[in-house]
Write an enzyme that holds these catalytic residues in place. Structure first.
Site, short mmCIF file in Angstrom:
data_model
loop_
_atom_site.label_atom_id
_atom_site.label_comp_id
_atom_site.label_asym_id
_atom_site.label_seq_id
_atom_site.Cartn_x
_atom_site.Cartn_y
_atom_site.Cartn_z
N HIS A 371 118.16 8.90 31.70
CA HIS A 371 118.52 8.86 33.22
C HIS A 371 118.12 6.76 32.92
O HIS A 371 118.49 6.53 33.84
CB HIS A 371 116.88 8.94 33.92
CG HIS A 371 117.23 10.86 33.94
ND1 HIS A 371 116.82 11.03 33.70
CD2 HIS A 371 117.74 10.90 35.71
CE1 HIS A 371 117.56 12.68 34.17
NE2 HIS A 371 117.88 12.12 35.66
N ARG A 513 117.96 15.01 47.52
CA ARG A 513 117.04 15.39 46.17
C ARG A 513 115.75 14.81 46.04
O ARG A 513 116.11 13.69 46.17
CB ARG A 513 117.68 15.17 45.28
CG ARG A 513 117.25 16.13 44.27
CD ARG A 513 116.95 15.94 42.41
NE ARG A 513 116.92 15.05 42.23
CZ ARG A 513 117.59 14.99 40.61
NH1 ARG A 513 118.21 15.66 40.61
NH2 ARG A 513 118.50 13.63 40.63
N GLU A 612 120.47 24.47 38.25
CA GLU A 612 119.98 23.85 36.65
C GLU A 612 119.21 24.67 35.55
O GLU A 612 119.63 24.40 34.41
CB GLU A 612 118.95 22.41 36.96
CG GLU A 612 119.85 21.55 37.97
CD GLU A 612 119.09 20.46 38.06
OE1 GLU A 612 119.16 18.87 37.41
OE2 GLU A 612 117.57 20.39 38.65
N ASP A 636 121.32 18.98 33.27
CA ASP A 636 120.14 20.04 33.46
C ASP A 636 120.67 21.32 32.77
O ASP A 636 120.17 21.92 31.72
CB ASP A 636 119.38 20.12 34.41
CG ASP A 636 118.49 19.10 34.11
OD1 ASP A 636 118.67 18.03 32.75
OD2 ASP A 636 118.02 18.57 34.74
N ARG A 646 119.57 16.65 26.38
CA ARG A 646 120.60 15.69 26.66
C ARG A 646 119.80 14.43 26.47
O ARG A 646 121.14 13.79 26.57
CB ARG A 646 120.27 16.33 28.59
CG ARG A 646 119.52 14.95 29.27
CD ARG A 646 119.54 16.28 30.73
NE ARG A 646 119.80 15.05 31.57
CZ ARG A 646 119.79 14.34 32.46
NH1 ARG A 646 119.65 16.06 33.60
NH2 ARG A 646 120.37 13.97 33.98
N CYS A 683 127.64 18.12 41.01
CA CYS A 683 127.05 16.92 40.72
C CYS A 683 126.19 16.47 39.74
O CYS A 683 126.69 15.70 40.17
CB CYS A 683 125.86 16.66 42.12
SG CYS A 683 124.47 17.46 41.36
C1 PEP Z 1 122.16 16.97 36.85
O1 PEP Z 1 121.02 17.86 36.15
O2 PEP Z 1 123.11 17.51 36.69
C2 PEP Z 1 121.57 16.50 37.78
C3 PEP Z 1 122.78 15.67 38.50
O3 PEP Z 1 120.25 15.89 37.86
P1 PEP Z 1 120.44 14.80 36.80
O4 PEP Z 1 121.38 14.19 35.68
O5 PEP Z 1 119.53 13.70 38.34
O6 PEP Z 1 119.06 15.34 36.20
MG MG Z 2 118.93 17.50 36.72
#
Ligand code: PEP
Ligand code: MG
Length: 765
Positions: A371, A513, A612, A636, A646, A683
């Site tokens: 993130h 979300r 996820e 995820d 990740r 997404c």
């Molecule tokens: C994902 O996990 O692919 C997602 C879009 O959410 P984030 O990257 O914010 O965990």
């Molecule tokens: Mg995610």
């Protein structure tokens, strides 16, 4: 067709692997020509690169021409067919080269015996980088299809060859290593691109601040109490200025992150302690150091790791006062234009660096989907992730060049390299052109409609989303305002941000979300008990369901903000049907509450789940019966399916989006959505990678949500896909079990799309 072009394309994966495996730059180029010559069944394949200083094309690698000629053969632009191809930026293809009036065989390399000749210029935009040539003793050997394939390969290799060209000036360094510093030599390191963009600036290695350097040496003149008070007032003014800058840049509530520091500055206990010491005769500089140090020690002793991080805020405050007292350079500028090298970053630090105008970040931990990286992208800070702690020993003030796309970091680059990179930056004009060429709606080659939405992290992302004709927001990561401030935002504060989002997207669909904290998104003000595995801990929807009051505030703010809009609500990390139903019922309950209060709100938003967590796959039909839509969060999903953190650079090589288990899971979800007539989108980062577009369309996905800057490329990519072929392609992929084989098939498919584009481009000419 005289040779197997399909095989050549399918081997491109292997070919590109050579770039990272090649221990030596010259060997790398040699590998490329060997590979191509073998696949094309050609007698020679050579790469010539243009040298800016000599203004000549130099033979850098060859298979087939005399080996001793490497580095010795130099051609002027326009000299011979190779030189013509370079000078005129065009493909030259001759079935009998000697018949072309421009033909000049290079003496002494044995070229005379080759009849068929094909040269493709290596270009980045309009910038000429070099030429790749290929020859055969047979006449009329190369077909139009070969030209397309060769063209596609050349464009695929351009950025690597360009980098090789830049790096070849600093000789025989090995990829992935830092070369020992020599004043005239450039050092480089290959990291992973995290946030696109080019940064050139002096380095600052962020290490804990030393207050000691500000202490007044014995016998020297110290400041007085008035200087101290002026410095404090000045510090406060500066912090307010930073807050305002944050507001102006529309980063949402981010400016509030500085409230902690302002509070410290105004805190009677801290300032009082300093003044008391000064009153007792201690020089003000020493008094500041002593009190700040005491607080740092107190924070260090805190059990809660996230409260401990406050040490940096108190240190920052202390340093700011001391810098002002010493009349040193404006503390605000300490990172302006700099390339910061840092082991770890907090969201607030990324933001502070952004507000201070940092040029780029080299991060020594984290993954490309972490993130901090996502945040850096939103703030347009180029960022590279490098697993090499020796970078922390780079002397401050060393010139650093980093390319957030390719992951290259150059230390102490020479002017030619900087110039070359600046040219590269200028070619972002290409992006503007593409933007103009974009259509309002995306369609496949056979006319099937695909909806392209944006992922929004900060309100600042909306400008790009609008510019690139985003049809709405497919993922609003609502946690960012929570992450970037000092306390939980109230319902009212959230409402203001969400309403701005709704207002700015004017009638387009928006998917909120709900709070997705935990994992690598820790709230600095929440008292987490220590978790050994935060990604498996109190994360996402689990956090919201545990803290109902926080959740309900958020839901109310969303429902109110979307009273007159097409808003959708989705829950992250759903692992069971009950969990979804519980969360959904809280939305309904919140809506009933608002109704009872007579507050305008959206009474029946679409409510969906992010896919996820692998457990949900087993109950996907039951979930489909309850949820209005699904959105696959591939970042995820991959992490949890493959048990690969990740954010952990050490295991990045195990993070395969194209693992058969992941692809088959996605197909199951798409099928379930289709069976139950539920809306479905993707997404995660797979949605912005051209390699996966055919597959995604092939399994029936018709809605993608991605970082807005990728929209033009993905729209183009969709336009090159025929859905019927994509279905067949996906079916073939889904039968495979070997990750490498799948990777090659995906690469070959995307390359075919590239060559289709090239063919179309040529047809226009
Ligand atoms: C994902 O996990 O692919 C997602 C879009 O959410 P984030 O990257 O914010 O965990
Ligand atoms: Mg995610």
């Amino acid at each position: 067709m005289k040779h197997d072009n399909a095989k050549l394309i399918s081997d491109i994966g292997e070919l590109t692997a050579l770039f990272t495996d090649a221990a030596h730059l010259d060997a790398l180029l040699q590998n490329i020509v060997n590979k191509i010559a073998a696949h094309m069944n050609a007698d020679t394949c050579s790469i010539y690169l243009f040298n800016d200083e000599t203004q000549m094309l130099t033979l850098k690698a060859t298979k087939g021409l005399r080996a001793g000629s490497i580095g010795k053969v130099c051609l002027k632009p326009g000299e011979g067919l190779t030189g013509i191809s370079f000078k005129e930026r065009r493909t030259v293809c001759e079935g009998d080269a000697a018949r072309n009036p421009g033909y000049r065989p290079v003496p002494g390399v044995g070229e005379e015996k080759y009849c068929s000749f094909l040269a493709i210029p290596i270009l980045r935009g309009q910038t000429r980088i070099g030429v790749m040539t290929i020859q055969s003793v047979k006449k009329n050997y190369f077909s139009d299809e070969d030209i397309n394939i060769f063209n596609a390969i050349t464009s695929q290799l351009t950025s690597t060859i360009e980098m090789v060209k830049l790096l070849s000036s600093f000789a025989h360094a090995q990829a992935g290593q830092i070369v020992e510093a020599k004043p005239t030599r450039l050092k480089f390191i290959q990291g992973r691109g995290g946030s696109e963009g080019l940064a050139i600036g002096d380095s600052v290695v962020i290490v804990p601040l030393s207050l000691e350097s500000f202490k007044v040496p014995k016998g020297s003149k110290a400041s007085g109490i008035d200087d101290f008070r002026r410095a404090v007032a000045q510090a406060e003014k500066e912090l307010h200025e930073i807050e305002r800058a944050g507001e102006e840049r529309q980063i949402g509530m981010v400016a509030l992150i500085f409230s902690a520091q302002i509070m410290m500055l105004k805190d009677r206990a801290i300032l009082g302690a300093m003044e008391t010491l000064i009153g007792k005769g201690m020089p003000p500089e020493d008094a500041v150091c002593t009190v700040i140090q005491e607080y740092v020690t107190r924070f260090d002793l805190m059990a809660n790791e996230y409260v401990r991080e406050k040490r940096y805020d108190v240190l920052d405050v202390g340093r700011r006062i001391l810098v002002n007292m010493a009349g040193r350079v404006d503390a605000l500028d300490q990172y302006a234009g700099k390339v910061v090298i840092v082991r770890e970053l907090l969201p607030t630090s990324v933001l502070k660096l952004s507000l201070q105008g940092v040029a780029g970040i080299v991060l020594l931990s984290g993954g490309v989907t972490s993130h901090m990286t996502i945040l850096a992208r939103s703030l347009h800070i180029p960022l590279v992730i490098v697993n090499e702690s020796r970078l922390l020993t780079v002397k401050n003030g060393t010139r650093i060049l980093l390319d957030g796309l390719t992951g290259y970091v150059c230390i102490d680059p020479d002017e030619a390299v900087i110039r070359a990179y600046r040219d590269k930056q200028a070619s972002s004009a290409d992006v503007k052109r593409i933007q103009r060429e974009m259509t309002d709606q995306s369609r496949t080659k056979d006319g099937v409609r695909v909806v392209l939405l944006s992922n929004i992290n900060l309100l600042a992302d909306l400008a790009t989303a609008r510019a690139f004709k985003s049809e709405g927001v497919g993922l609003y990561r609502s946690e960012f305002p929570f992450l970037l401030r000092g306390d939980f935002p109230s319902e009212e504060e959230q409402y203001v941000i969400y309403r701005r989002l709704v207002h700015d997207m004017k009638g387009r669909e928006i998917t909120f979300r709900t709070l997705d904290v935990g994992g690598d998104k820790m709230l600095s003000y929440y008292d987490y008990s220590k978790e050994a595995n935060p990604f498996l801990g109190l994360r996402s929807i689990r956090f919201s369901l545990k803290h109902r009051d926080i959740f309900i505030h958020q839901l109310r703010a969303i429902l109110r903000a979307g009273f007159d809009a097409d808003i959708r609500i989705m829950f992250p990390m759903i692992s069971s049907v009950e969990e979804f139903v519980l969360a959904r019922d809280l939305v309904r309950e919140s809506a009933r509450g608002l109704k009872a209060e007579g507050v305008a709100h959206q009474a029946s938003p679409f409510i969906g789940a992010m896919i996820e967590v692998p457990s949900i796959l087993e109950v996907i039909d039951e979930l489909a019966a309850e949820a209005d839509f699904f959105s696959i969060g591939t970042n995820d999903l991959i992490q949890y399916m493959l048990a690969v953190d990740r954010t952990n650079e050490k295991v990045a090589e195990f993070y395969f989006p194209h693992h058969p288990a992941v692809l088959r899971a996605m197909k199951r979800v798409a099928d379930a959505a289709l069976r139950h007539q539920r809306d479905i989108s993707v997404c995660g980062d797979m949605a912005h990678d051209p390699r996966y577009i055919s597959f995604l369309l092939g399994i029936g996905i018709r809605k993608l949500s991605l970082d807005a800057r990728h929209l033009p490329r993905i729209q183009q990519c969709i336009a090159a896909v025929d859905t019927r072929q994509a279905e067949l392609f996906a079916a073939r992929i889904l039968k495979k079990t070997n990750v490498n084989e799948i990777a090659r098939m995906l690469d070959a498919d995307v390359l075919e799309k590239v060559s289709i584009k090239l063919v179309t481009g040529m047809a226009k000419k």
